[in-house]
Design a protein around this motif. Structure first.
Motif, PDB file in Angstrom:
ATOM      1  N   ILE A 145       0.718  -1.163  -0.055  1.00 31.34           N
ATOM      2  CA  ILE A 145      -0.036  -0.179   0.088  1.00 31.34           C
ATOM      3  C   ILE A 145       0.836   1.239   0.096  1.00 31.34           C
ATOM      4  O   ILE A 145       1.680   1.477   1.067  1.00 31.34           O
ATOM      5  N   CYS A 146       0.769   1.839  -1.163  1.00 30.46           N
ATOM      6  CA  CYS A 146       1.652   3.036  -1.303  1.00 30.46           C
ATOM      7  C   CYS A 146       0.990   4.392  -1.042  1.00 30.46           C
ATOM      8  O   CYS A 146      -0.005   4.708  -2.059  1.00 30.46           O
ATOM      9  N   GLU A 147       1.066   5.259  -0.075  1.00 29.57           N
ATOM     10  CA  GLU A 147       0.192   6.446   0.340  1.00 29.57           C
ATOM     11  C   GLU A 147       0.755   7.456   0.230  1.00 29.57           C
ATOM     12  O   GLU A 147       2.088   7.696  -0.039  1.00 29.57           O
ATOM     13  N   GLN A 148      -0.023   8.822  -0.199  1.00 28.92           N
ATOM     14  CA  GLN A 148       0.673   9.881  -0.296  1.00 28.92           C
ATOM     15  C   GLN A 148       1.022  10.519   1.118  1.00 28.92           C
ATOM     16  O   GLN A 148      -0.046  10.549   2.067  1.00 28.92           O
ATOM     17  N   VAL A 149       2.443  10.901   1.409  1.00 32.14           N
ATOM     18  CA  VAL A 149       2.764  11.100   2.677  1.00 32.14           C
ATOM     19  C   VAL A 149       2.841  12.458   2.959  1.00 32.14           C
ATOM     20  O   VAL A 149       3.463  13.013   3.927  1.00 32.14           O
ATOM     21  N   GLU A 150       2.399  13.388   2.029  1.00 32.11           N
ATOM     22  CA  GLU A 150       2.400  14.753   2.298  1.00 32.11           C
ATOM     23  C   GLU A 150       1.200  15.401   1.558  1.00 32.11           C
ATOM     24  O   GLU A 150       0.476  14.739   0.786  1.00 32.11           O
ATOM     25  N   ASP A 151       0.831  16.561   2.231  1.00 26.98           N
ATOM     26  CA  ASP A 151      -0.267  17.339   1.704  1.00 26.98           C
ATOM     27  C   ASP A 151      -0.249  17.979   0.483  1.00 26.98           C
ATOM     28  O   ASP A 151       0.665  18.577   0.170  1.00 26.98           O
ATOM     29  N   PRO A 152      -1.087  17.183  -0.672  1.00 32.55           N
ATOM     30  CA  PRO A 152      -0.683  17.718  -1.808  1.00 32.55           C
ATOM     31  C   PRO A 152      -0.745  19.209  -2.290  1.00 32.55           C
ATOM     32  O   PRO A 152      -0.058  19.823  -2.893  1.00 32.55           O
ATOM     33  N   LYS A 153      -1.398  19.886  -1.397  1.00 25.98           N
ATOM     34  CA  LYS A 153      -1.495  21.508  -1.540  1.00 25.98           C
ATOM     35  C   LYS A 153      -0.360  22.099  -1.029  1.00 25.98           C
ATOM     36  O   LYS A 153       0.041  23.280  -1.389  1.00 25.98           O
ATOM     37  N   GLN A 154       0.542  21.508  -0.146  1.00 25.58           N
ATOM     38  CA  GLN A 154       1.852  21.847   0.345  1.00 25.58           C
ATOM     39  C   GLN A 154       2.981  21.453  -0.600  1.00 25.58           C
ATOM     40  O   GLN A 154       4.125  21.964  -0.462  1.00 25.58           O
ATOM     41  N   SER A 155       2.834  20.336  -1.151  1.00 27.77           N
ATOM     42  CA  SER A 155       4.201  19.968  -1.835  1.00 27.77           C
ATOM     43  C   SER A 155       4.414  20.702  -3.170  1.00 27.77           C
ATOM     44  O   SER A 155       3.524  21.125  -3.844  1.00 27.77           O
ATOM     45  N   LYS A 156       5.801  20.731  -3.459  1.00 24.82           N
ATOM     46  CA  LYS A 156       6.057  21.189  -4.646  1.00 24.82           C
ATOM     47  C   LYS A 156       6.423  20.118  -5.607  1.00 24.82           C
ATOM     48  O   LYS A 156       7.004  18.980  -5.174  1.00 24.82           O
ATOM     49  N   GLY A 157       5.832  20.090  -6.775  1.00 26.28           N
ATOM     50  CA  GLY A 157       6.175  18.972  -7.672  1.00 26.28           C
ATOM     51  C   GLY A 157       5.282  17.719  -7.295  1.00 26.28           C
ATOM     52  O   GLY A 157       4.381  18.013  -6.726  1.00 26.28           O
ATOM     53  N   VAL A 158       5.947  16.492  -7.513  1.00 21.20           N
ATOM     54  CA  VAL A 158       5.282  15.283  -7.046  1.00 21.20           C
ATOM     55  C   VAL A 158       5.017  15.253  -5.627  1.00 21.20           C
ATOM     56  O   VAL A 158       5.893  15.451  -5.101  1.00 21.20           O
ATOM     57  N   VAL A 159       3.759  14.800  -5.306  1.00 18.15           N
ATOM     58  CA  VAL A 159       3.700  14.482  -3.905  1.00 18.15           C
ATOM     59  C   VAL A 159       4.359  13.261  -3.380  1.00 18.15           C
ATOM     60  O   VAL A 159       4.666  12.261  -4.126  1.00 18.15           O
ATOM     61  N   ARG A 160       4.905  13.441  -2.094  1.00 17.81           N
ATOM     62  CA  ARG A 160       5.680  12.236  -1.695  1.00 17.81           C
ATOM     63  C   ARG A 160       5.168  10.984  -1.527  1.00 17.81           C
ATOM     64  O   ARG A 160       3.939  11.159  -0.817  1.00 17.81           O
ATOM     65  N   ARG A 161       5.464   9.989  -1.897  1.00 16.97           N
ATOM     66  CA  ARG A 161       4.604   8.814  -1.591  1.00 16.97           C
ATOM     67  C   ARG A 161       5.730   7.712  -1.050  1.00 16.97           C
ATOM     68  O   ARG A 161       6.659   7.492  -1.450  1.00 16.97           O
TER      69      ARG A 161
END
Ligand code: ADP
Ligand code: MG
Length: 857
Positions: A86-102
């Protein structure tokens, strides 16, 4: 990789670490799969395969499942033996620059399931780690859902490992990457297990407490390998893992996997289901934990008389106190799965409903404790009601909480002052709104005016179009126009709205926080809950023995050290239950130093197999501490039970060739002791008559002289019954049948002495084969009998028997050697070169036929 879009690059990077798993890659509300994973998953899950542009030359195969329905899809893949990362987004997409960290947050595998379809209530779900050492194998196993851990060392035979793993029921096996390929293959084929790799065997500080019971180096390594795998894949706190228990296989009655299967102890041969097995018969357990322990006890019956008698004592007490037992049963029914609840608490996926279950379970304990106290049983002190925990749960959590733990409505009023304040604010606010509605109605005279709420505009005042003229100019601020109404707000309303919403939001947030705190409190209780679970499940299994023993009229077996078996009016527990009890014919069994082997003859379908199994099952029931189906039973304590069904009878197991039959016979012969019980049911049937008969005789002789185990040997080779004349500890018994008007009537009654006649043809007649065929068969039988009278039964060799003498090519008799011609020699050579393992039975027949033709021609 350069040409792919950054997101696909990220995907490929993560995937590189999880090559053997389906990677569920979170994108918004979906888990998506790409490339190979997508191709395979779309097939396995029957979902649509699409594709997307990922920057490369070709479109990338893709498929996905909605996030909220993922659990079901994961279940399907796990059931099929796959792994899911299970690979989740581990940062808020609104706050990330570029690709969201997963990141992968958990690897779900068949052996690490915590919930869902594959997890059966009354069964453990074990993951096993095997470590190889110079002098043996270390086997460590854990049920992650209950937190149980065990470790055992097995001597240097991989067969024993396979046997142990079949008994444990391993779903997944963790090995080091150096583990031999052909052994891995056996694990997959024989156990249908998923294989996982773990090379890290370095001890982590977290394990100190769990390992406190273990000193031995190889045991430690074995369990550490498993822990490292679990921590690496589950990526969370596993506070519910229990101190590791050392299992000494030699301290239990050993029943190998094939014998267990033949005796249908936990599942039937035919359907592979529980129904019809001994476990099914016994399962009057009221709790899931009890159900699991029952299976566990059946897997490992005791050999220590004291321990068995301790169980018997409780069973007896429960039988004598019907009403208390009924009350205990009623209360046990209200006890949920404490072990798995504790597991979920530690794992962090427990919800408020679980905690209510926990509370109501714990509330039963004082009542059970009182009942146990009345019966003066030893468990009293250990029945820990965890009162302080009940108190916290009682004060904190409402009786019917929602499933979700993030939307409030969980915590009781009065539990937390701050929460009460927010709730007051929002309740007051709502009262204020109701009041406002009244005021506005009377101010404007509009009876239909109402105050409503929606997500976009918040609270508003709604007035129908026909009443608009009644509103005071400038007082209301128009927000929304509907077909026949308008919605307004006022500054006053907005101010109150923000107070209400804030209070609500805050109270929901606070409730979640409080819930997590309570969960931490419960966590502190995990070891106590686990101990309690152990005692409760023991009480449950013992009441279950009492219930069955009473309702099925079982008797308490006594044990003797003279290796005597005295069973009066014994019955087969399961056959008796399945058929009408009145119809079942009870049978005695008497064995002692003069009667070590019973050779059982009698027609097909007369009850030979049933009788033999009945003795074995009676012994097993006795050694788990249950009463037994008989009027009286005096038994030895057996160290091992072996059961082998002749290949011809064993139609079910696909691989049952004569070779397997012999391998298993060898297993019994090689391992049995004087204190073992051997059942050989029609052994030797898988080959030609004389061949088989010779083997059967040699096996009997060998057991008789070399082993001396208590043995029941059923055979349709009537010729073997003369062995009783030369083997002093062998006795003939037979199942009687009578002929009535030319047909056979089975009495199912075991009698002394050999059967006098083979009734095969009469059975064929019963089956209504054509009349002429039966007449002809009778004719042929007479002819054969005439011929046969010319052959003499080979007299058994006395003393110094050894299996060696069976071996054709080591024959030392010079007379035989002289007679071998060069042609025959060639044929013997050919025979030597045949690789039996490569032949199926038909090819073997053909080969034999060819050889025989050469010999004759
Ligand atoms: P065999 O091994 O001699 O061919 P089985 O033991 O398989 O015979 O028994 C055949 C059937 O006879 C069983 O399925 C059962 O229904 C019935 N049977 C066996 N023993 C008894 C008994 N003691 N009382 C009543 N029926 C029995
Ligand atoms: Mg049989």
């Amino acid at each position: 990789m350069g040409q792919y879009t950054p997101m696909i690059q990220q995907y490929l990077q993560v995937k590189a670490d999880y090559k053997d798993a389906f990677l569920f890659f979170r994108l918004g509300d979906f888990y998506e799969m790409f490339f190979e994973d997508a191709l395979k998953a779309s097939q396995e899950l029957e979902i649509t395969l699409t594709s997307r542009d990922g920057g490369g030359n070709e479109r990338i195969p893709m498929c996905g499942v909605p996030y909220h329905a993922a659990a079901n899809y994961i279940d399907v893949l796990i059931e099929k033996g796959h792994k899911v990362a299970i690979c989740e987004q581990v940062e808020d997409p609104k706050q990330s620059k570029g690709v969201v960290r997963r990141e992968v947050v958990q690897l779900i595998t068949p052996g690490t399931k915590m919930e869902g379809k594959g997890l059966r209530e009354k069964e453990n779900n074990y993951i096993v780690a095997i470590s190889t050492f110079e002098d043996g194998y270390g086997i460590a196993y854990t049920d992650l859902s209950t937190g149980e851990n065990s470790v055992t060392i097995i001597e240097n035979h991989f067969d024993l490992v396979l046997n142990e793993l079949s008994i444990i029921g391993a779903k997944e096996v963790v090995v080091q990457s150096q583990f031999k390929d052909h052994l891995q293959k056996q694990l997959q084929e024989r156990l249908n297990a998923t294989i996982s790799i773990e090379d890290d065997i370095s001890e982590k500080p977290d394990y100190r407490k769990l390992l406190s019971t273990i000193n031995e180096h190889s045991m430690r390594i074995s369990i550490i390998r498993l822990f490292n795998y679990l921590y690496r894949t589950q990526k969370r706190n596993l506070d519910h893992l229990q101190p590791v228990a050392i299992v000494e296989i030699n301290q239990f009655l050993k029943i190998d996997y094939y014998s267990k299967r033949n005796l249908e102890i936990t599942e039937t041969i035919r359907s592979k289901g529980k129904k019809g097995s001994l476990l099914w018969l016994l399962d009057e357990a009221m709790t899931a934990m009890g159900g699991r322990l029952l299976k566990h006890w059946l897997d490992r019956p005791l050999i220590n008389q004291k321990e068995i008698e301790q169980r018997q004592l409780v069973v007896e007490t429960f039988i004598e106190h019907f009403f208390e037992r009924q009350d205990i049963r009623e209360k046990l029914k209200e006890v949920y799965d404490l072990e798995r609840l504790a597991g979920r608490v530690a794992f962090g996926n427990v919800n408020a409903r679980d905690l209510i279950q926990l509370k109501s379970s714990l509330q039963q304990i004082p009542i059970i404790r009182q009942l146990i106290e009345q019966l003066e049983l030893d468990f009293v002190e250990q029945l820990d009601p965890c009162e302080e925990l009940v108190d916290v749960l009682e004060r904190a959590i409402i009786d019917n909480p929602p499933l979700s733990i993030k939307e409030g409505g969980i915590i009781k009023d009065g539990y937390n002052e701050e929460l009460d304040k927010y709730r007051d604010a929002s309740r007051n606010g709502k009262n204020w709104l109701a009041q406002l509605e009244q005021e506005e109605r009377s101010r404007t005279g509009i009876k239909s005016l109402k105050i409503g709420y929606n997500r976009v505009f918040g609270y508003f005042i709604e007035v129908t179009k026909s009443n608009l003229h009644l509103l005071e100019e400038g007082r209301y601020d128009r927000k929304q126009t509907l077909a026949n109404a308008e919605r307004f707000i006022t500054p006053e309303l907005k101010e109150k709205e923000s107070l209400i919403l804030q209070a609500e939001e805050k109270s929901v947030e606070l409730e979640y926080e409080l819930f997590l705190q309570i969960r931490e409190v419960v966590k502190e209780y995990i070891p106590r809950l686990q101990n309690l679970a152990k005692i409760v499940s023991e009480i449950d299994v013992l009441q279950c023995f009492a219930t069955i023993s009473e309702s099925r009229h079982y008797v308490k077996p006594l044990f003797n050290s003279e290796r005597k078996v005295i069973i009066k009016e014994g019955r087969h527990p399961v056959v008796e239950k399945v058929m009408n009890a009145q119809e079942y014919v009870p049978n005695d069994c008497y064995m002692d130093a003069e009667r070590e082997l019973l050779l059982i003859t009698g027609p097909n379908m007369s009850g030979k197999s049933t009788y033999m199994r009945q003795i074995a099952l009676t012994s097993i029931l006795a050694q788990i501490g249950c009463f037994v189906p008989a009027r009286e039973a005096i038994l030895p304590i057996f160290d091992q039970v072996f059961t082998r069904i002749g290949a011809a009878d064993d139609l079910i197991s696909g691989q049952s060739t004569f070779m397997v039959e012999m391998l298993e016979a060898k297993n019994a012969i090689a391992n049995a002791t004087k204190n073992s019980l051997i059942l050989f049911d029609e052994i030797g049937r898988g080959t030609s008559t004389y061949d088989g008969m010779a083997l059967a005789q040699a096996i009997i002789e060998y057991i008789h002289t070399q082993i001396g185990a208590k043995t029941l040997f059923s055979t349709h080779y009537h010729e073997l019954t003369v062995l009783a004349e030369t083997l002093p500890q062998l006795k003939n018994v037979h199942v009687s049948a009578i002929e009535q008007n030319g047909t056979v009537v089975f009495l199912h009654k075991i009698k002394e002495g050999p059967a006098d006649k083979s009734y095969g043809i009469h059975v064929a007649e019963l089956a209504e084969l054509p009349k002429e065929l039966i007449v002809r068969a009778n004719e042929i039988l007479r002819q054969l009998e005439n011929q046969n009278n010319k052959h003499e039964q080979v007299a058994p060799k006395k003393e110094e028997h050894s299996l060696k003498q069976l071996s054709l090519f080591e024959e030392t008799d010079t007379k035989v050697k002289k007679e071998i011609t060069s042609k025959e020699k060639k044929i013997v050579e050919e025979l030597k070169d045949i690789n039996l393992l490569e032949l199926n039975p038909l090819q073997a027949m053909n080969t034999l036929y060819e050889l025989q033709k050469k010999l004759k021609g």
